[in-house]
Enzyme design. Structure first.
Site, PDB file in Angstrom:
ATOM      1  N   PRO A 267      86.174  13.291  -1.526  1.00  0.00           N
ATOM      2  CA  PRO A 267      85.256  14.484  -1.555  1.00  0.00           C
ATOM      3  C   PRO A 267      83.983  14.769  -1.111  1.00  0.00           C
ATOM      4  O   PRO A 267      83.739  13.659  -0.378  1.00  0.00           O
ATOM      5  CB  PRO A 267      84.903  13.461  -3.111  1.00  0.00           C
ATOM      6  CG  PRO A 267      85.596  12.463  -3.015  1.00  0.00           C
ATOM      7  CD  PRO A 267      86.788  12.686  -1.933  1.00  0.00           C
ATOM      8  N   ASN A 268      83.263  16.237  -1.094  1.00  0.00           N
ATOM      9  CA  ASN A 268      81.692  16.115  -0.321  1.00  0.00           C
ATOM     10  C   ASN A 268      81.966  16.478   0.497  1.00  0.00           C
ATOM     11  O   ASN A 268      81.364  16.671   1.241  1.00  0.00           O
ATOM     12  CB  ASN A 268      80.515  15.298  -1.428  1.00  0.00           C
ATOM     13  CG  ASN A 268      81.045  15.084  -2.705  1.00  0.00           C
ATOM     14  OD1 ASN A 268      80.684  15.786  -3.967  1.00  0.00           O
ATOM     15  ND2 ASN A 268      81.069  13.390  -3.435  1.00  0.00           N
TER      16      ASN A 268
ATOM     17  N   ARG B 295      74.885  18.247   3.920  1.00  0.00           N
ATOM     18  CA  ARG B 295      74.778  16.870   2.143  1.00  0.00           C
ATOM     19  C   ARG B 295      73.898  15.907   2.841  1.00  0.00           C
ATOM     20  O   ARG B 295      74.070  15.226   3.798  1.00  0.00           O
ATOM     21  CB  ARG B 295      76.106  16.293   1.984  1.00  0.00           C
ATOM     22  CG  ARG B 295      76.401  15.390   0.788  1.00  0.00           C
ATOM     23  CD  ARG B 295      77.412  14.782   1.000  1.00  0.00           C
ATOM     24  NE  ARG B 295      78.147  13.401   0.227  1.00  0.00           N
ATOM     25  CZ  ARG B 295      79.096  13.486   0.924  1.00  0.00           C
ATOM     26  NH1 ARG B 295      79.635  13.383   1.373  1.00  0.00           N
ATOM     27  NH2 ARG B 295      79.028  11.791  -0.204  1.00  0.00           N
TER      28      ARG B 295
ATOM     29  N   TYR C 222      74.302  11.570   6.939  1.00  0.00           N
ATOM     30  CA  TYR C 222      75.818  12.632   7.865  1.00  0.00           C
ATOM     31  C   TYR C 222      76.030  13.427   8.817  1.00  0.00           C
ATOM     32  O   TYR C 222      76.672  13.477   8.948  1.00  0.00           O
ATOM     33  CB  TYR C 222      76.880  13.071   6.492  1.00  0.00           C
ATOM     34  CG  TYR C 222      76.791  12.152   5.238  1.00  0.00           C
ATOM     35  CD1 TYR C 222      78.002  10.885   5.357  1.00  0.00           C
ATOM     36  CD2 TYR C 222      76.893  12.610   3.726  1.00  0.00           C
ATOM     37  CE1 TYR C 222      78.174  10.237   4.506  1.00  0.00           C
ATOM     38  CE2 TYR C 222      76.236  11.198   2.350  1.00  0.00           C
ATOM     39  CZ  TYR C 222      77.547  10.122   3.697  1.00  0.00           C
ATOM     40  OH  TYR C 222      77.847   9.450   1.988  1.00  0.00           O
TER      41      TYR C 222
ATOM     42  N   ASN D  89      89.715  10.492   5.394  1.00  0.00           N
ATOM     43  CA  ASN D  89      88.480  10.114   5.388  1.00  0.00           C
ATOM     44  C   ASN D  89      88.383  10.380   3.602  1.00  0.00           C
ATOM     45  O   ASN D  89      88.180  11.146   3.255  1.00  0.00           O
ATOM     46  CB  ASN D  89      87.247  10.507   5.908  1.00  0.00           C
ATOM     47  CG  ASN D  89      85.781  10.110   5.048  1.00  0.00           C
ATOM     48  OD1 ASN D  89      85.827   9.662   4.373  1.00  0.00           O
ATOM     49  ND2 ASN D  89      84.537  10.463   6.032  1.00  0.00           N
TER      50      ASN D  89
ATOM     51  N   ALA E 102      84.471   8.576  -1.543  1.00  0.00           N
ATOM     52  CA  ALA E 102      83.874   7.598  -2.642  1.00  0.00           C
ATOM     53  C   ALA E 102      85.483   6.991  -3.014  1.00  0.00           C
ATOM     54  O   ALA E 102      85.133   5.786  -3.696  1.00  0.00           O
ATOM     55  CB  ALA E 102      82.651   7.938  -2.984  1.00  0.00           C
TER      56      ALA E 102
ATOM     57  N   GLU F 239      91.277   4.916   8.977  1.00  0.00           N
ATOM     58  CA  GLU F 239      91.110   5.408   7.838  1.00  0.00           C
ATOM     59  C   GLU F 239      89.207   5.635   9.069  1.00  0.00           C
ATOM     60  O   GLU F 239      88.737   4.535   9.283  1.00  0.00           O
ATOM     61  CB  GLU F 239      90.379   4.450   7.161  1.00  0.00           C
ATOM     62  CG  GLU F 239      89.344   4.103   5.985  1.00  0.00           C
ATOM     63  CD  GLU F 239      89.150   3.366   5.559  1.00  0.00           C
ATOM     64  OE1 GLU F 239      89.708   2.308   5.244  1.00  0.00           O
ATOM     65  OE2 GLU F 239      87.565   2.813   4.703  1.00  0.00           O
TER      66      GLU F 239
ATOM     67  N   HIS G 249      85.316   6.977   8.432  1.00  0.00           N
ATOM     68  CA  HIS G 249      84.116   7.167   7.482  1.00  0.00           C
ATOM     69  C   HIS G 249      82.814   7.968   8.724  1.00  0.00           C
ATOM     70  O   HIS G 249      82.086   7.042   9.753  1.00  0.00           O
ATOM     71  CB  HIS G 249      83.221   5.935   7.172  1.00  0.00           C
ATOM     72  CG  HIS G 249      83.972   5.178   6.468  1.00  0.00           C
ATOM     73  ND1 HIS G 249      84.435   6.176   4.711  1.00  0.00           N
ATOM     74  CD2 HIS G 249      85.081   4.155   6.419  1.00  0.00           C
ATOM     75  CE1 HIS G 249      85.502   5.631   4.507  1.00  0.00           C
ATOM     76  NE2 HIS G 249      85.734   4.637   5.006  1.00  0.00           N
TER      77      HIS G 249
ATOM     78  N   ARG H 158      75.458   0.056   4.042  1.00  0.00           N
ATOM     79  CA  ARG H 158      74.629   0.974   2.980  1.00  0.00           C
ATOM     80  C   ARG H 158      74.664  -0.026   1.706  1.00  0.00           C
ATOM     81  O   ARG H 158      74.783  -1.456   1.361  1.00  0.00           O
ATOM     82  CB  ARG H 158      75.396   2.020   2.825  1.00  0.00           C
ATOM     83  CG  ARG H 158      75.705   2.764   4.132  1.00  0.00           C
ATOM     84  CD  ARG H 158      76.167   4.201   3.900  1.00  0.00           C
ATOM     85  NE  ARG H 158      75.590   4.536   3.378  1.00  0.00           N
ATOM     86  CZ  ARG H 158      76.318   5.862   3.094  1.00  0.00           C
ATOM     87  NH1 ARG H 158      77.609   6.273   3.237  1.00  0.00           N
ATOM     88  NH2 ARG H 158      75.552   6.771   1.925  1.00  0.00           N
TER      89      ARG H 158
HETATM   90  C1  DQA Z   1      82.462   8.521   4.012  1.00  0.00           C
HETATM   91  C2  DQA Z   1      81.604   7.326   3.136  1.00  0.00           C
HETATM   92  C3  DQA Z   1      81.190   7.028   1.604  1.00  0.00           C
HETATM   93  O1  DQA Z   1      80.565   6.047   0.878  1.00  0.00           O
HETATM   94  C4  DQA Z   1      81.089   8.131   0.525  1.00  0.00           C
HETATM   95  O2  DQA Z   1      81.179   8.198  -0.493  1.00  0.00           O
HETATM   96  C5  DQA Z   1      81.204   9.481   1.703  1.00  0.00           C
HETATM   97  C6  DQA Z   1      81.151   9.475   3.207  1.00  0.00           C
HETATM   98  C7  DQA Z   1      81.287   8.020   5.435  1.00  0.00           C
HETATM   99  O3  DQA Z   1      82.539   9.222   5.541  1.00  0.00           O
HETATM  100  O4  DQA Z   1      80.280   7.818   5.270  1.00  0.00           O
HETATM  101  O5  DQA Z   1      81.733  10.286   1.250  1.00  0.00           O
HETATM  102  O6  DQA Z   1      83.164   8.087   2.998  1.00  0.00           O
END
Ligand code: DQA
Length: 144
Positions: free
Chosen positions: A6-7, A14, A19, A70, A73, A94, A96, A103
């Site tokens: 998501p996102n 964003r 990011y 990825n 959240a 996995e 990020h 964080r």
């Molecule tokens: C994320 C880290 C997560 O905590 C966050 O909610 C994201 C992006 C990252 O790629 O750094 O949406 O997965």
């Protein structure tokens, strides 16, 4: 198979200070090229929906040589995604963009990490490149 949670469709606009400014389309294009150079085809998906990510993981289990995920959240609380990841017989990386351990405390816990082959966190768009290199190497291809 590459799965962005998501996102991540908003990458580039964003919170760029967290990011980066690279868009998801740019990341996907690089990953497709990187996989191709090692003799694999990368299929990239993004979803804002937990169930859809679960179904993608099921499909990856049947069709993919490795998975780069990825979970966004969902990383921090989705037991459904964790269970789908645990059912995989193929390597799962996995990934990020941000260093989740630098964080907020709620980001320090990944429910996916314990069932992943490994985790890469904190290198911005480079995290994906490193994750793909791991996936290709574990899947038996030549690292780029
Ligand atoms: C994320 C880290 C997560 O905590 C966050 O909610 C994201 C992006 C990252 O790629 O750094 O949406 O997965």
């Amino acid at each position: 198979m590459v799965i962005h949670g998501p996102n991540l469709n908003l990458l580039g606009e964003r919170e760029p200070e967290v990011y980066g400014r690279t868009t998801l389309a740019e990341i996907d294009a690089l990953l497709i090229e990187q996989a191709q150079a090692a003799g694999f085809r990368a299929e990239c998906h993004q979803s804002n929906h937990e169930g859809e990510i679960v179904e993608l993981l099921h499909r990856a289990g049947r069709e993919a040589a490795a998975v780069v995920l990825n979970p966004g959240a969902f990383t921090h609380y989705s037991l459904a995604i964790r269970d789908a990841a645990a059912a995989l017989d193929v390597p799962l990386i996995e990934v990020h963009l941000s260093n989740v351990y630098r964080r907020e405390p709620f980001r320090h816990r990944s429910v996916v990490a314990a069932v992943a082959t490994g985790q890469i966190s904190g290198f911005g768009a480079l995290s994906y490149r490193l994750a793909m290199e791991a996936a290709l190497t574990l899947a038996g291809g030549e690292p780029a």
